[in-house]
Design an enzyme around this catalytic site. Structure first.
Site, PDB file in Angstrom:
ATOM      1  N   GLY A   1     -43.046 -18.445  -3.761  1.00 22.73           N
ATOM      2  CA  GLY A   1     -43.218 -19.355  -2.637  1.00 22.73           C
ATOM      3  C   GLY A   1     -44.095 -18.724  -1.572  1.00 22.73           C
ATOM      4  O   GLY A   1     -44.168 -17.490  -1.463  1.00 22.73           O
TER       5      GLY A   1
ATOM      6  N   GLN B   1     -47.569 -17.633   6.640  1.00 22.21           N
ATOM      7  CA  GLN B   1     -47.759 -16.292   6.101  1.00 22.21           C
ATOM      8  C   GLN B   1     -49.235 -15.942   5.898  1.00 22.21           C
ATOM      9  O   GLN B   1     -49.576 -14.775   5.759  1.00 22.21           O
ATOM     10  CB  GLN B   1     -47.022 -16.135   4.776  1.00 22.21           C
ATOM     11  CG  GLN B   1     -45.508 -16.159   4.935  1.00 22.21           C
ATOM     12  CD  GLN B   1     -44.841 -16.098   3.592  1.00 22.21           C
ATOM     13  OE1 GLN B   1     -44.607 -17.132   2.965  1.00 22.21           O
ATOM     14  NE2 GLN B   1     -44.550 -14.895   3.125  1.00 22.21           N
TER      15      GLN B   1
ATOM     16  N   CYS C   1     -39.780 -11.088  -0.068  1.00 24.86           N
ATOM     17  CA  CYS C   1     -40.734 -11.881   0.710  1.00 24.86           C
ATOM     18  C   CYS C   1     -42.106 -11.229   0.605  1.00 24.86           C
ATOM     19  O   CYS C   1     -42.222 -10.011   0.717  1.00 24.86           O
ATOM     20  CB  CYS C   1     -40.285 -11.933   2.164  1.00 24.86           C
ATOM     21  SG  CYS C   1     -41.359 -12.895   3.239  1.00 24.86           S
ATOM     22  N   LEU C   2     -43.117 -12.045   0.388  1.00 23.88           N
ATOM     23  CA  LEU C   2     -44.479 -11.511   0.299  1.00 23.88           C
ATOM     24  C   LEU C   2     -44.924 -10.879   1.616  1.00 23.88           C
ATOM     25  O   LEU C   2     -45.832 -10.049   1.620  1.00 23.88           O
ATOM     26  CB  LEU C   2     -45.453 -12.611  -0.134  1.00 23.88           C
ATOM     27  CG  LEU C   2     -45.207 -13.176  -1.534  1.00 23.88           C
ATOM     28  CD1 LEU C   2     -46.174 -14.319  -1.827  1.00 23.88           C
ATOM     29  CD2 LEU C   2     -45.300 -12.093  -2.592  1.00 23.88           C
TER      30      LEU C   2
ATOM     31  N   HIS D   1     -35.849 -20.523   2.356  1.00 19.88           N
ATOM     32  CA  HIS D   1     -36.569 -19.318   2.780  1.00 19.88           C
ATOM     33  C   HIS D   1     -37.939 -19.681   3.358  1.00 19.88           C
ATOM     34  O   HIS D   1     -38.302 -19.227   4.445  1.00 19.88           O
ATOM     35  CB  HIS D   1     -36.720 -18.387   1.569  1.00 19.88           C
ATOM     36  CG  HIS D   1     -37.538 -17.167   1.822  1.00 19.88           C
ATOM     37  ND1 HIS D   1     -36.984 -15.912   1.917  1.00 19.88           N
ATOM     38  CD2 HIS D   1     -38.877 -17.002   1.982  1.00 19.88           C
ATOM     39  CE1 HIS D   1     -37.955 -15.030   2.145  1.00 19.88           C
ATOM     40  NE2 HIS D   1     -39.111 -15.664   2.179  1.00 19.88           N
ATOM     41  N   GLU D   2     -38.688 -20.519   2.637  1.00 18.49           N
ATOM     42  CA  GLU D   2     -40.036 -20.878   3.089  1.00 18.49           C
ATOM     43  C   GLU D   2     -39.996 -21.762   4.337  1.00 18.49           C
ATOM     44  O   GLU D   2     -40.850 -21.632   5.218  1.00 18.49           O
ATOM     45  CB  GLU D   2     -40.834 -21.548   1.969  1.00 18.49           C
ATOM     46  CG  GLU D   2     -41.041 -20.687   0.733  1.00 18.49           C
ATOM     47  CD  GLU D   2     -41.675 -19.326   0.998  1.00 18.49           C
ATOM     48  OE1 GLU D   2     -42.407 -19.164   1.995  1.00 18.49           O
ATOM     49  OE2 GLU D   2     -41.427 -18.405   0.199  1.00 18.49           O
TER      50      GLU D   2
ATOM     51  N   HIS E   1     -39.847 -19.717   7.391  1.00 18.90           N
ATOM     52  CA  HIS E   1     -41.153 -19.221   7.848  1.00 18.90           C
ATOM     53  C   HIS E   1     -41.809 -20.219   8.805  1.00 18.90           C
ATOM     54  O   HIS E   1     -42.437 -19.821   9.783  1.00 18.90           O
ATOM     55  CB  HIS E   1     -42.097 -18.979   6.666  1.00 18.90           C
ATOM     56  CG  HIS E   1     -41.897 -17.667   5.995  1.00 18.90           C
ATOM     57  ND1 HIS E   1     -42.134 -16.460   6.614  1.00 18.90           N
ATOM     58  CD2 HIS E   1     -41.493 -17.366   4.739  1.00 18.90           C
ATOM     59  CE1 HIS E   1     -41.876 -15.474   5.774  1.00 18.90           C
ATOM     60  NE2 HIS E   1     -41.482 -15.999   4.626  1.00 18.90           N
TER      61      HIS E   1
END
Length: 169
Positions: free
Chosen positions: A46, A51, A92-93, A134-135, A138
């Site tokens: 994701g 991000q 997480c990226l 999660h996304e 963000h």
């Protein structure tokens, strides 16, 4: 398509709240394609527009085994289905190489628009439900480390600062 740079914690731009998307245009289509390529290249499941320093309400997700089913979520909103939560290991990226268990709703109902601007709804559980939550965090300027104890969050902050210092040297 082009890979975008992924912002890393503790970059303050990750704390920006994303604005609703008003127009589905060619520029947005390019951003969607770039985000999908960036997510796959980084081996993620994701990625939120925040991000990649685009503070708009856009998410791409692909939890399929072979990364062949990308979902596009424009202006996503979700509601929990029930009160039941489950812990799951999250990464997480924007916080590479760090994982922690986070408890999230077991099932959610998602409302969003696809890449063409068509509204859709779906019910999700398991990894997809966790990823949606999660996304969406963000888009609100929240990171999964915000759910951790202050001690663990501080440890992650120091680890990431050290990582960035090594990359600069």
């Amino acid at each position: 398509m082009a890979k975008r740079e992924i912002l890393e914690f503790p970059d303050e731009r990750l704390r920006n709240v994303a604005a609703p998307i008003e127009a589905i245009d060619a520029e947005l289509q390019t951003l969607i394609d770039d985000m999908i390529e960036t997510m796959y290249d980084a081996r993620g499941v994701g990625l939120a527009a925040s991000q990649v320093d685009e503070h708009r309400r856009l998410i791409v997700i692909d939890v399929s085994e072979d990364q062949s089913q990308p979902l596009v979520l424009i202006n996503p909103e979700y509601t929990p289905i029930g009160d039941e939560k489950e812990p799951m290991q999250e990464g997480c990226l924007s916080i590479p190489e760090y994982y922690a268990e986070v408890s999230r709703y077991l099932k959610v109902r998602l409302k969003a628009q696809d890449r063409n601007g068509d509204a859709y709804e779906l019910e999700a559980d398991g990894l997809l439900a966790h990823c949606i939550q999660h996304e969406n965090d963000h888009l609100q300027g929240t990171l999964f480390v915000d759910y951790l104890s202050p001690l663990k969050r501080d440890r992650v902050m120091k680890k990431m600062q050290k990582r960035h210092k090594l990359q600069e040297d």
